[in-house]
Design an enzyme around this catalytic site. Sequence first.
Site, PDB file in Angstrom:
ATOM      1  N   SER A 140       0.668  -1.299  -0.281  1.00 59.07           N
ATOM      2  CA  SER A 140       0.031   0.179   0.098  1.00 59.07           C
ATOM      3  C   SER A 140       0.496   1.165   0.010  1.00 59.07           C
ATOM      4  CB  SER A 140      -0.949   0.362   1.093  1.00 59.07           C
ATOM      5  OG  SER A 140      -1.046   1.462   1.349  1.00 59.07           O
ATOM      6  N   THR A 141       0.452   2.215  -0.465  1.00 60.79           N
ATOM      7  CA  THR A 141       0.780   3.066  -0.586  1.00 60.79           C
ATOM      8  C   THR A 141       1.356   3.461   0.998  1.00 60.79           C
ATOM      9  OG1 THR A 141      -0.132   4.704  -2.156  1.00 60.79           O
ATOM     10  CG2 THR A 141       1.035   6.284  -0.558  1.00 60.79           C
ATOM     11  N   SER A 318      27.883  47.132  -2.070  1.00 56.96           N
ATOM     12  CA  SER A 318      27.012  48.260  -1.632  1.00 56.96           C
ATOM     13  C   SER A 318      27.308  48.456  -3.159  1.00 56.96           C
ATOM     14  CB  SER A 318      27.373  48.749  -0.718  1.00 56.96           C
ATOM     15  OG  SER A 318      26.177  50.498  -1.153  1.00 56.96           O
ATOM     16  N   SER A 319      25.388  49.000  -3.378  1.00 63.70           N
ATOM     17  CA  SER A 319      25.464  49.176  -4.487  1.00 63.70           C
ATOM     18  C   SER A 319      25.722  51.228  -4.674  1.00 63.70           C
ATOM     19  CB  SER A 319      23.730  49.178  -5.520  1.00 63.70           C
ATOM     20  OG  SER A 319      23.409  50.058  -4.507  1.00 63.70           O
ATOM     21  N   LYS A 324      32.622  48.776   0.382  1.00 65.13           N
ATOM     22  CA  LYS A 324      32.132  47.652   1.790  1.00 65.13           C
ATOM     23  C   LYS A 324      32.247  46.265   0.810  1.00 65.13           C
ATOM     24  CE  LYS A 324      28.321  48.365   4.725  1.00 65.13           C
ATOM     25  NZ  LYS A 324      27.559  46.993   3.922  1.00 65.13           N
TER      26      LYS A 324
END
Length: 467
Positions: A140-141, A318-319, A324
């Site tokens: 069975s499952t 960092s943009s 950083k």
Amino acid sequence: MNTRSEYDLLGNLHVPANALYGIQTLRAAENFKITGVPIAHFPELIKALAMVKAAAARTNQEFKLLDEDKADAIVFACQDLINGQHHEHFIVDVIQGGAGTSTNMNANEVIANIALLKLGYQLGDYDHLHPNDHVNKSQSTNDAYPTAACLGIQFAADNFLPALHQLKLSLEAKGREFSHVLKMGRTQLQDAVPMTLGQEFEAFAVTLGEDIDRIKEACALLCEVNLGGTAIGTGINTPKGYSQKAIEKLATISKKPLVPASNLVEATSDMGAFVFFSGILKRLAIKLSKMSNDLRLLSSGPRTGFGEIMLPKMQPGSSIMPGKVNPVIPEAMNQTAYQVIASDLAITMAAEAGQLQLNAMEPMIIYNLLNSLKMLKEACNMLNERCIQGIEANESACLAHVENSIGIITALVPRIGYSNSSRIAKEALMTGATVKSLILKEQLLTEHELNELLKPENMIAPTNALA
């Protein structure tokens, strides 16, 4: 698209002509579009399902419930799956209703169709070999699926543990490399007493080593399985002795020391072993996250923070802020840990939601365990290779923190007393003078005595210097 027609309880459906799966798999794929993660994402589970089906086929053959040609064809198909073939045909979402029936039927149908081709028949020609009547015979499952889950989780753990072990080894290596670097220990983010940077990294290694052992213990609990219990653990539709023989064969195929659960009814509904395993992963996640927090603190700055270690620079941070560099690798480990911890709560709730003789929430439990192991493996490899191995000590910053700290006063308490030590510490804080200069000014100790007590080796371990 070319299709073939298949029939089930609900009627006919057109299945892609070349698909190894069948109608029940297709219905499940149409019903459950929740995570977008198919069973194929977890090859360990497919491998485990195939092993269960192969063991069942050979046991059915032994009991003369399945003829040799069919058993051989099923085992051939299972071996293909064990070898990593045809996994793309496991298309059902890992989160599904039905207590795992869709996953079990996906396996049954794929195995049946591979076997049909092996026997010289067409895909979907189930009159000759049927997913339910033959591949799923004596199962069975409710016993095949959790048994496969127990195996699959162990296979996933086998893949994960080497990554955790390598991380531990790298931390041990840093412990040896930094064994001479004196620094201040801290409690509650306040100066405590001196230690070495090596001791700090050795402690990281030891705590991870403990959880390697705990995961192995949790895997041992997953070796008790309910295969042969069928629907609710009573063993309906199986011959006497089937469970023991099927599990013996599965143990041989999987090379895992599997044994029958002492009570198959209990084992069919109980999720205790999965909850325990999840708890161990949560414990490990907490440790990895705490360690990552420490790495971020120790590397903070670089000029306005602790600055005691330097993490490898992995990408600009960092943009908007030039120069950083962020501690992106420990941050990613933190987030992995949070997800594992959240998964543990989900597993807890799913285990509690079981009713009477079955827990219908097993798919979510299994998904979260396998996903946590997969994420932890990748995250540990990342942390090891992209962070730990490249860490450098800022020895001058570590030493400056020791020399400027009042924490070294603790080493003098046995000789000058707690009251004197408190007073000196307070004055050092108020005036900015060093502890050493105030001790000498008040002639509480000679310079020789003071230097002896403040030797690094006398501050980082038990010593006879106080005698």
